[in-house]
Design a protein around this motif. Sequence first.
Motif, PDB file in Angstrom:
ATOM      1  N   ILE A   8      92.093  28.622  31.787  1.00  0.00           N
ATOM      2  CA  ILE A   8      91.120  29.664  31.434  1.00  0.00           C
ATOM      3  C   ILE A   8      90.575  30.333  32.690  1.00  0.00           C
ATOM      4  O   ILE A   8      90.436  31.560  32.741  1.00  0.00           O
ATOM      5  N   VAL A   9      90.297  29.542  33.718  1.00  0.00           N
ATOM      6  CA  VAL A   9      89.839  30.127  34.989  1.00  0.00           C
ATOM      7  C   VAL A   9      90.940  31.014  35.563  1.00  0.00           C
ATOM      8  O   VAL A   9      90.673  32.115  36.066  1.00  0.00           O
ATOM      9  N   GLY A  10      92.194  30.550  35.484  1.00  0.00           N
ATOM     10  CA  GLY A  10      93.314  31.357  35.972  1.00  0.00           C
ATOM     11  C   GLY A  10      93.457  32.660  35.202  1.00  0.00           C
ATOM     12  O   GLY A  10      93.697  33.728  35.796  1.00  0.00           O
ATOM     13  N   ILE A  11      93.312  32.587  33.891  1.00  0.00           N
ATOM     14  CA  ILE A  11      93.399  33.796  33.059  1.00  0.00           C
ATOM     15  C   ILE A  11      92.272  34.764  33.407  1.00  0.00           C
ATOM     16  O   ILE A  11      92.490  35.974  33.529  1.00  0.00           O
ATOM     17  N   ALA A  12      91.065  34.239  33.589  1.00  0.00           N
ATOM     18  CA  ALA A  12      89.938  35.103  33.953  1.00  0.00           C
ATOM     19  C   ALA A  12      90.179  35.757  35.310  1.00  0.00           C
ATOM     20  O   ALA A  12      89.910  36.952  35.489  1.00  0.00           O
ATOM     21  N   ALA A  13      90.685  34.988  36.268  1.00  0.00           N
ATOM     22  CA  ALA A  13      90.983  35.559  37.590  1.00  0.00           C
ATOM     23  C   ALA A  13      92.036  36.655  37.471  1.00  0.00           C
ATOM     24  O   ALA A  13      91.929  37.705  38.111  1.00  0.00           O
ATOM     25  N   ALA A  34      85.307  49.811  35.200  1.00  0.00           N
ATOM     26  CA  ALA A  34      84.528  48.625  35.586  1.00  0.00           C
ATOM     27  C   ALA A  34      84.032  47.875  34.357  1.00  0.00           C
ATOM     28  O   ALA A  34      83.755  46.678  34.427  1.00  0.00           O
ATOM     29  N   ASN A  35      83.961  48.577  33.239  1.00  0.00           N
ATOM     30  CA  ASN A  35      83.539  47.914  32.003  1.00  0.00           C
ATOM     31  C   ASN A  35      84.502  46.814  31.587  1.00  0.00           C
ATOM     32  O   ASN A  35      84.119  45.899  30.862  1.00  0.00           O
ATOM     33  N   PHE A  36      85.755  46.893  32.029  1.00  0.00           N
ATOM     34  CA  PHE A  36      86.732  45.864  31.675  1.00  0.00           C
ATOM     35  C   PHE A  36      86.447  44.531  32.363  1.00  0.00           C
ATOM     36  O   PHE A  36      87.008  43.507  31.979  1.00  0.00           O
ATOM     37  N   TYR A  37      85.580  44.514  33.351  1.00  0.00           N
ATOM     38  CA  TYR A  37      85.180  43.243  33.965  1.00  0.00           C
ATOM     39  C   TYR A  37      84.408  42.362  32.976  1.00  0.00           C
ATOM     40  O   TYR A  37      84.286  41.159  33.165  1.00  0.00           O
ATOM     41  N   ILE A  38      83.907  42.982  31.935  1.00  0.00           N
ATOM     42  CA  ILE A  38      83.148  42.223  30.939  1.00  0.00           C
ATOM     43  C   ILE A  38      84.043  41.214  30.226  1.00  0.00           C
ATOM     44  O   ILE A  38      83.582  40.139  29.833  1.00  0.00           O
ATOM     45  N   ILE A  39      85.328  41.518  30.085  1.00  0.00           N
ATOM     46  CA  ILE A  39      86.234  40.615  29.360  1.00  0.00           C
ATOM     47  C   ILE A  39      86.344  39.258  30.051  1.00  0.00           C
ATOM     48  O   ILE A  39      86.104  38.225  29.421  1.00  0.00           O
ATOM     49  N   PRO A  40      86.692  39.191  31.341  1.00  0.00           N
ATOM     50  CA  PRO A  40      86.750  37.858  31.959  1.00  0.00           C
ATOM     51  C   PRO A  40      85.381  37.175  32.046  1.00  0.00           C
ATOM     52  O   PRO A  40      85.297  35.949  31.992  1.00  0.00           O
ATOM     53  N   ILE A  41      84.316  37.988  32.153  1.00  0.00           N
ATOM     54  CA  ILE A  41      82.969  37.390  32.140  1.00  0.00           C
ATOM     55  C   ILE A  41      82.765  36.673  30.811  1.00  0.00           C
ATOM     56  O   ILE A  41      82.322  35.519  30.766  1.00  0.00           O
ATOM     57  N   ALA A  42      83.092  37.345  29.713  1.00  0.00           N
ATOM     58  CA  ALA A  42      82.926  36.752  28.384  1.00  0.00           C
ATOM     59  C   ALA A  42      83.827  35.537  28.199  1.00  0.00           C
ATOM     60  O   ALA A  42      83.400  34.520  27.640  1.00  0.00           O
ATOM     61  N   VAL A  43      85.056  35.612  28.676  1.00  0.00           N
ATOM     62  CA  VAL A  43      85.988  34.473  28.546  1.00  0.00           C
ATOM     63  C   VAL A  43      85.429  33.241  29.249  1.00  0.00           C
ATOM     64  O   VAL A  43      85.414  32.140  28.686  1.00  0.00           O
ATOM     65  N   LEU A  44      84.939  33.427  30.460  1.00  0.00           N
ATOM     66  CA  LEU A  44      84.387  32.281  31.206  1.00  0.00           C
ATOM     67  C   LEU A  44      83.086  31.782  30.573  1.00  0.00           C
ATOM     68  O   LEU A  44      82.842  30.573  30.515  1.00  0.00           O
ATOM     69  N   ALA A  45      82.251  32.699  30.095  1.00  0.00           N
ATOM     70  CA  ALA A  45      80.995  32.290  29.456  1.00  0.00           C
ATOM     71  C   ALA A  45      81.263  31.534  28.162  1.00  0.00           C
ATOM     72  O   ALA A  45      80.564  30.569  27.844  1.00  0.00           O
ATOM     73  N   ILE A  46      82.274  31.946  27.413  1.00  0.00           N
ATOM     74  CA  ILE A  46      82.613  31.251  26.166  1.00  0.00           C
ATOM     75  C   ILE A  46      83.042  29.824  26.466  1.00  0.00           C
ATOM     76  O   ILE A  46      82.618  28.885  25.799  1.00  0.00           O
ATOM     77  N   GLU A  47      83.863  29.651  27.463  1.00  0.00           N
ATOM     78  CA  GLU A  47      84.400  28.311  27.743  1.00  0.00           C
ATOM     79  C   GLU A  47      83.404  27.417  28.486  1.00  0.00           C
ATOM     80  O   GLU A  47      83.306  26.238  28.204  1.00  0.00           O
ATOM     81  N   PHE A  48      82.666  27.994  29.441  1.00  0.00           N
ATOM     82  CA  PHE A  48      81.861  27.159  30.335  1.00  0.00           C
ATOM     83  C   PHE A  48      80.352  27.345  30.199  1.00  0.00           C
ATOM     84  O   PHE A  48      79.582  26.601  30.793  1.00  0.00           O
ATOM     85  N   GLY A  49      79.904  28.369  29.492  1.00  0.00           N
ATOM     86  CA  GLY A  49      78.475  28.552  29.287  1.00  0.00           C
ATOM     87  C   GLY A  49      77.839  29.598  30.188  1.00  0.00           C
ATOM     88  O   GLY A  49      78.519  30.378  30.869  1.00  0.00           O
ATOM     89  N   VAL A  50      76.508  29.582  30.204  1.00  0.00           N
ATOM     90  CA  VAL A  50      75.718  30.608  30.886  1.00  0.00           C
ATOM     91  C   VAL A  50      75.985  30.627  32.395  1.00  0.00           C
ATOM     92  O   VAL A  50      76.159  31.696  32.987  1.00  0.00           O
ATOM     93  N   ARG A  51      76.006  29.464  33.019  1.00  0.00           N
ATOM     94  CA  ARG A  51      76.221  29.435  34.480  1.00  0.00           C
ATOM     95  C   ARG A  51      77.519  30.114  34.868  1.00  0.00           C
ATOM     96  O   ARG A  51      77.558  30.919  35.804  1.00  0.00           O
ATOM     97  N   ALA A  52      78.584  29.781  34.155  1.00  0.00           N
ATOM     98  CA  ALA A  52      79.880  30.406  34.459  1.00  0.00           C
ATOM     99  C   ALA A  52      79.823  31.900  34.183  1.00  0.00           C
ATOM    100  O   ALA A  52      80.415  32.700  34.928  1.00  0.00           O
TER     101      ALA A  52
END
Length: 167
Positions: A8-13, A34-52
Amino acid sequence: SATKRAAIVGIAALLFALAFTARIVISDPDALLANFYIIPIAVLAIEFGVRAGLIAAAVAFALVPAWSVVDNVHVHPLGYVARGAAFVITGVVVGRFSERLRNDNAVRQDAQRDLALYADQLEESNRGLARSVERLEAFAEIARAVGGETELERVLTLILAQGREIV
């Protein structure tokens, strides 16, 4: 699992890299990509939570000025603030929702385990109750059979006969 989390981290990167590359390759004077940066932000937040989500928001926020340096584009400070706010809000909202969902699922699983345990205990209690009812019915039959008798030998014979029948 650790493998899933690493993937998941690899996919977000990869998503960050693709969005950044698209911003460089595609002429985007309004910086809408730049709005497309929201997708990996959401992916990481879904898997790892607020900190991620917040860490991913910081990475995305760092990529905005990096793009402006690479493409030699001037971004208004309000643009930075708006993008940063969108990134942070996404990371926090999606991360909190994900954490609450995980907590709710854990509570639900605990409740299901408790219900299964209670169901087993209830079943055992019902079996014990059924045995007690059978015994009570046996005694009631004996009482009905000897109810009008006064002769001891006849009473004992009827009790013995009813007892054999029940057994």
